[in-house]
Every structure is written in C-alpha cells, then in structure tokens.
Design a protein around this motif. Structure first.
Motif, PDB file in Angstrom:
ATOM      1  N   LYS A 226       0.829  -1.222   0.000  1.00 19.60           N
ATOM      2  CA  LYS A 226       0.000   0.000   0.000  1.00 19.60           C
ATOM      3  C   LYS A 226       0.859   1.265   0.000  1.00 19.60           C
ATOM      4  CE  LYS A 226      -3.286  -2.657   2.669  1.00 19.60           C
ATOM      5  NZ  LYS A 226      -2.390  -3.630   3.303  1.00 19.60           N
ATOM      6  N   ARG A 227       2.098   1.139   0.500  1.00 20.93           N
ATOM      7  CA  ARG A 227       3.013   2.291   0.494  1.00 20.93           C
ATOM      8  C   ARG A 227       4.359   1.808  -0.044  1.00 20.93           C
ATOM      9  NH1 ARG A 227       1.329   1.901   5.540  1.00 20.93           N
ATOM     10  NH2 ARG A 227       3.439   1.520   6.297  1.00 20.93           N
ATOM     11  N   GLU A 228       5.052   2.701  -0.732  1.00 19.84           N
ATOM     12  CA  GLU A 228       6.311   2.293  -1.370  1.00 19.84           C
ATOM     13  C   GLU A 228       7.299   1.667  -0.399  1.00 19.84           C
ATOM     14  OE1 GLU A 228       6.531   5.257  -4.954  1.00 19.84           O
ATOM     15  OE2 GLU A 228       8.541   4.909  -4.127  1.00 19.84           O
ATOM     16  N   GLU A 229       7.340   2.195   0.816  1.00 18.58           N
ATOM     17  CA  GLU A 229       8.330   1.688   1.786  1.00 18.58           C
ATOM     18  C   GLU A 229       8.042   0.242   2.225  1.00 18.58           C
ATOM     19  OE1 GLU A 229       6.651   4.485   1.882  1.00 18.58           O
ATOM     20  OE2 GLU A 229       5.804   4.928   3.852  1.00 18.58           O
ATOM     21  N   GLU A 230       6.846  -0.258   1.919  1.00 16.64           N
ATOM     22  CA  GLU A 230       6.535  -1.664   2.274  1.00 16.64           C
ATOM     23  C   GLU A 230       7.039  -2.640   1.222  1.00 16.64           C
ATOM     24  OE1 GLU A 230       2.111  -1.203   4.335  1.00 16.64           O
ATOM     25  OE2 GLU A 230       2.281  -1.853   2.263  1.00 16.64           O
ATOM     26  N   THR A 231       7.429  -2.126   0.063  1.00 19.90           N
ATOM     27  CA  THR A 231       7.700  -2.991  -1.094  1.00 19.90           C
ATOM     28  C   THR A 231       8.738  -4.065  -0.776  1.00 19.90           C
ATOM     29  OG1 THR A 231       7.220  -1.119  -2.517  1.00 19.90           O
ATOM     30  CG2 THR A 231       8.316  -2.977  -3.546  1.00 19.90           C
ATOM     31  N   LYS A 232       9.874  -3.668  -0.210  1.00 17.15           N
ATOM     32  CA  LYS A 232      10.973  -4.619  -0.011  1.00 17.15           C
ATOM     33  C   LYS A 232      10.539  -5.756   0.927  1.00 17.15           C
ATOM     34  CE  LYS A 232      15.905  -4.665   1.181  1.00 17.15           C
ATOM     35  NZ  LYS A 232      15.950  -5.499   2.376  1.00 17.15           N
ATOM     36  N   THR A 233       9.929  -5.400   2.046  1.00 18.99           N
ATOM     37  CA  THR A 233       9.533  -6.423   3.024  1.00 18.99           C
ATOM     38  C   THR A 233       8.502  -7.371   2.420  1.00 18.99           C
ATOM     39  OG1 THR A 233       9.585  -4.558   4.529  1.00 18.99           O
ATOM     40  CG2 THR A 233       8.863  -6.625   5.459  1.00 18.99           C
ATOM     41  N   LYS A 234       7.493  -6.815   1.734  1.00 19.24           N
ATOM     42  CA  LYS A 234       6.433  -7.687   1.207  1.00 19.24           C
ATOM     43  C   LYS A 234       6.953  -8.552   0.056  1.00 19.24           C
ATOM     44  CE  LYS A 234       2.577  -5.644   3.253  1.00 19.24           C
ATOM     45  NZ  LYS A 234       1.193  -5.256   3.277  1.00 19.24           N
ATOM     46  N   PHE A 235       7.875  -7.990  -0.723  1.00 19.95           N
ATOM     47  CA  PHE A 235       8.488  -8.762  -1.810  1.00 19.95           C
ATOM     48  C   PHE A 235       9.279  -9.946  -1.227  1.00 19.95           C
ATOM     49  CE2 PHE A 235      12.018  -9.799  -4.573  1.00 19.95           C
ATOM     50  CZ  PHE A 235      11.414  -9.923  -5.813  1.00 19.95           C
ATOM     51  N   GLU A 236      10.076  -9.676  -0.195  1.00 19.08           N
ATOM     52  CA  GLU A 236      10.906 -10.744   0.394  1.00 19.08           C
ATOM     53  C   GLU A 236      10.041 -11.829   1.034  1.00 19.08           C
ATOM     54  OE1 GLU A 236      14.829  -7.971   1.302  1.00 19.08           O
ATOM     55  OE2 GLU A 236      13.527  -8.543   2.969  1.00 19.08           O
ATOM     56  N   LYS A 237       8.975 -11.393   1.705  1.00 23.66           N
ATOM     57  CA  LYS A 237       8.078 -12.393   2.323  1.00 23.66           C
ATOM     58  C   LYS A 237       7.425 -13.263   1.248  1.00 23.66           C
ATOM     59  CE  LYS A 237       6.608 -10.276   6.615  1.00 23.66           C
ATOM     60  NZ  LYS A 237       5.561  -9.519   7.301  1.00 23.66           N
ATOM     61  N   ALA A 238       7.032 -12.623   0.145  1.00 24.70           N
ATOM     62  CA  ALA A 238       6.396 -13.356  -0.944  1.00 24.70           C
ATOM     63  C   ALA A 238       7.379 -14.370  -1.524  1.00 24.70           C
ATOM     64  CB  ALA A 238       5.929 -12.386  -2.025  1.00 24.70           C
ATOM     65  N   MET A 239       8.629 -13.951  -1.711  1.00 23.94           N
ATOM     66  CA  MET A 239       9.635 -14.844  -2.297  1.00 23.94           C
ATOM     67  C   MET A 239       9.859 -16.065  -1.407  1.00 23.94           C
ATOM     68  SD  MET A 239      11.373 -15.208  -5.013  1.00 23.94           S
ATOM     69  CE  MET A 239      12.131 -14.009  -6.069  1.00 23.94           C
ATOM     70  N   MET A 240       9.901 -15.856  -0.111  1.00 24.19           N
ATOM     71  CA  MET A 240      10.073 -16.987   0.813  1.00 24.19           C
ATOM     72  C   MET A 240       8.869 -17.932   0.714  1.00 24.19           C
ATOM     73  SD  MET A 240      12.914 -16.598   2.397  1.00 24.19           S
ATOM     74  CE  MET A 240      12.816 -17.635   3.845  1.00 24.19           C
ATOM     75  N   LYS A 241       7.691 -17.350   0.633  1.00 27.32           N
ATOM     76  CA  LYS A 241       6.452 -18.147   0.659  1.00 27.32           C
ATOM     77  C   LYS A 241       6.278 -18.973  -0.620  1.00 27.32           C
ATOM     78  CE  LYS A 241       3.427 -18.595   3.912  1.00 27.32           C
ATOM     79  NZ  LYS A 241       3.901 -19.355   5.074  1.00 27.32           N
ATOM     80  N   VAL A 242       6.596 -18.375  -1.783  1.00 24.88           N
ATOM     81  CA  VAL A 242       6.397 -19.146  -3.027  1.00 24.88           C
ATOM     82  C   VAL A 242       7.357 -20.330  -3.115  1.00 24.88           C
ATOM     83  CG1 VAL A 242       5.494 -17.193  -4.375  1.00 24.88           C
ATOM     84  CG2 VAL A 242       7.926 -17.752  -4.531  1.00 24.88           C
ATOM     85  N   MET A 243       8.458 -20.267  -2.333  1.00 26.52           N
ATOM     86  CA  MET A 243       9.437 -21.359  -2.369  1.00 26.52           C
ATOM     87  C   MET A 243       9.028 -22.526  -1.454  1.00 26.52           C
ATOM     88  SD  MET A 243      11.714 -20.258  -4.475  1.00 26.52           S
ATOM     89  CE  MET A 243      13.203 -21.187  -4.238  1.00 26.52           C
ATOM     90  N   GLU A 244       7.957 -22.333  -0.677  1.00 27.12           N
ATOM     91  CA  GLU A 244       7.512 -23.375   0.249  1.00 27.12           C
ATOM     92  C   GLU A 244       6.764 -24.455  -0.541  1.00 27.12           C
ATOM     93  OE1 GLU A 244       5.598 -21.624   3.830  1.00 27.12           O
ATOM     94  OE2 GLU A 244       4.190 -23.260   3.606  1.00 27.12           O
ATOM     95  N   LEU A 245       7.506 -25.446  -1.019  1.00 30.13           N
ATOM     96  CA  LEU A 245       6.890 -26.456  -1.886  1.00 30.13           C
ATOM     97  C   LEU A 245       7.208 -27.871  -1.412  1.00 30.13           C
ATOM     98  CD1 LEU A 245       7.589 -24.940  -5.437  1.00 30.13           C
ATOM     99  CD2 LEU A 245       5.359 -25.269  -4.400  1.00 30.13           C
ATOM    100  N   GLY A 246       7.107 -28.079  -0.103  1.00 23.87           N
ATOM    101  CA  GLY A 246       7.425 -29.403   0.435  1.00 23.87           C
ATOM    102  C   GLY A 246       6.169 -30.109   0.905  1.00 23.87           C
ATOM    103  N   GLU A 247       6.156 -30.442   2.183  1.00 24.55           N
ATOM    104  CA  GLU A 247       4.995 -31.142   2.750  1.00 24.55           C
ATOM    105  C   GLU A 247       3.777 -30.238   2.809  1.00 24.55           C
ATOM    106  OE1 GLU A 247       4.727 -34.470   3.328  1.00 24.55           O
ATOM    107  OE2 GLU A 247       6.606 -34.271   2.213  1.00 24.55           O
ATOM    108  N   LYS A 248       4.018 -28.913   2.778  1.00 26.10           N
ATOM    109  CA  LYS A 248       2.920 -27.947   2.756  1.00 26.10           C
ATOM    110  C   LYS A 248       3.100 -27.023   1.545  1.00 26.10           C
ATOM    111  CE  LYS A 248       0.639 -29.222   6.247  1.00 26.10           C
ATOM    112  NZ  LYS A 248      -0.618 -29.865   5.912  1.00 26.10           N
TER     113      LYS A 248
END
Ligand code: SF4
Length: 295
Positions: A226-248
């Motif tokens: 929602k604000r430019e300063e959130e971009t880095k944190t939300k991008f990094e969280k998204a990258m970690m989450k999309v890599m979760e491809l194991g038992e869950k």
C-alpha cells in the motif's frame, strides 16, 4: 449469447476442467463485456481453453511458447481489451520463458494463467520444466534428472505485480484468484496446480489434497503493497512463501503492488502520440465470434 459448444477431448478427471470452469465463472462474475475479452493460448492440453469456453469471447490459439508475445501485441494495440493468456508449464515456462520474463518487466496489464501439471500431456507425458528432480511419473523411463523451475519465484524476480497460486480442484477459490488477477492493474500471474491423471501419477489429487493450504486463513498474511516503503519487506516475504513447496504448499495471493506504472501508462507518458508514429497500431472492433487457430 453463448457460443456453440465444441467437443471437449480432455481426459476424464483432468484438472483443466476445473480451470476452465473457474475462468468462465470469473469472467461472468466480473461482468466484462465478452466482446472486450481476448483469451490467448499456446500449444498443449491447456491451449484448447479458448475453444472450449462457453462465452462469446474472442480467442487466439497460437504457437508453442509464443502466446505471451501475441497477447503483448493485442494489448498494446488495444489497451481497452481484457487479455488473458492460458499457458501450460512446458509451453509457458519452457520454450516461452523469455516472453514470460519480459511481460513481468514491462508490467503490461495482462493476466497469465499457468496450467502446471509437471508434464507435456499433449505429447505423452515427457518431464516439463516444473517436474522435480528425482520424480518418476509413469510416463518416464527413469526419474527426472533436472531440478524444477519455480514459475512464481521467476515471476517475482521478473517484476510481475500480482503473483498467486491456485488449485484446479478448488474451483471457487481459484475463481476468486482469477478475478483478482484480472482486476489487478499490471502483469498478473496465477500458477494453477493441475493434476494430469493420464501421465502424472505422482502429483495426483490425493497428493495435492494432503499438502495445499490457504494463505487467506492466516489473518496476519497481507500481500498488498500500500506504500512504497513496504515494497521490499512484502516482496521478500512473498519470495520466501512461493518457495515453500514441500509437505505444505500455500495457495492464495503472494504479492500485489499497483504502485508501479503499467507499460500502457509508461507508453502514454513517454510517447503520447505513438499511434501517429506507427499507423499500424490501431485498435479494431472485436465481434467475439470464436477462436482463431493459427497453429
Ligand atoms: Fe489433462 Fe493430462 Fe489428459 Fe492433457 S493428458 S487432457 S493434461 S489428463
């Protein structure tokens, strides 16, 4: 007005049926004039979507791996159209990977739907780029020796501003994701986990049912920048989450950012009279009469 139904030759139980229904429901519920919708597909079982959809949309069944290039031309010429691209995993992130990356970097307002079943179903089930290393489906003589590409990790790195994952057998949830992707201003990608019961006997419905879970059930998960300063944190969280491809395996929206200008906006800002420079770039009126096959 409905289109005349076309004989559907997908195998019984194929995840493509769920994707077709979800996409059709999403387009109906969004209330977009069907004459303003273009569905572009490549080669593969997924490529038949624009033929099978029961809405009077316009469709283009294009070459293997080239659907995004066609869609880019359609959208750039006529930005008022709603352009949806259906690609298979081999078609979209194998031979079509170059186009896939460049769509994200441009942030053109197009929605890409990836039918991910880990195999080239139309040509008897060879390993596609999304099949994991060591996986041996019944269609392979020995286990796959290559690592899988993660389409959503690539999409985030390329610059897609809407990144989500759905499941072909959860049609209502998938429909909502497709609606969000289409409504999003910018390049959207939705990867759909899609069992292929004919050739992939590893990543089956039972296999996915045990693993998939919804990010929406976590009240703390908020993928929208929602604000430019959130971009880095939300991008990094998204990258970690999309890599979760194991038992869950998470389903839902991983990242959404409408603060980045779209290609259409950049073009208008930088070359406002581009149609005068390139007279061939003129919108044409579509009639929604069916799908053109140019394969
Ligand atoms: Fe579906 Fe697989 Fe049959 Fe293709 S080969 S229609 S992906 S089940």
């Amino acid at each position: 007005m409905e289109r005349k139904p076309v004989f559907n030759d997908w195998c019984p139980g194929c995840g493509n049926f769920g994707i077709l229904r979800a996409e059709e429901m999403a387009l109906r519920e969004l209330g977009v004039d069907p004459k303003k919708i273009v569905i572009v597909s490549g080669i593969g079982c997924s490529g038949k979507i624009p033929h099978f959809i029961e809405l009077p949309i316009s469709g283009v069944h294009t070459l293997h791996g080239r659907s995004i290039a066609f869609a880019t031309g359609i959208k750039t010429t006529n930005p008022s159209l709603e352009v949806v691209v259906n690609v298979g995993d081999g078609d979209g992130v194998g031979i079509g990977m170059g186009h896939f990356v460049h769509l994200g970097r441009r942030n053109l307002d197009i929605t890409v739907i990836i039918h991910n079943n880990g195999v080239y179903g139309l040509t008897k089930g060879q390993a596609s780029p999304t099949l994991g290393r060591g996986v041996k489906t019944k269609s392979l003589p020995r286990p796959n020796i290559n690592d899988a590409v993660n389409p959503l990790a690539v999409a985030l790195a390329a610059g897609y501003t809407f990144v989500a994952r759905g499941y072909a057998y959860d049609i209502v949830h998938l429909k909502e994701l497709i609606k969000k992707g289409i409504k999003h201003k910018g390049s959207a990608v939705i990867e759909i986990l899609q069992p292929c019961p004919t050739y992939n006997d590893v990543n089956t419905k039972e296999w996915y049912d045990k693993r998939v879970y919804k990010l929406d059930n976590d009240p703390a998960w908020d993928p929208v920048v929602k604000r430019e300063e959130e971009t880095k944190t939300k991008f990094e969280k998204a990258m970690m989450k999309v890599m979760e491809l194991g038992e869950k395996i998470p389903l839902g929206v991983f990242y959404q950012n409408e603060l980045i200008p779209t290609f259409e906006e950049r073009l208008e800002q930088n070359i406002p009279n581009y149609r005068e420079f390139y007279p061939a770039i003129q919108p044409i009126e579509l009639k929604g009469i069916g799908t053109t096959d140019i394969t």
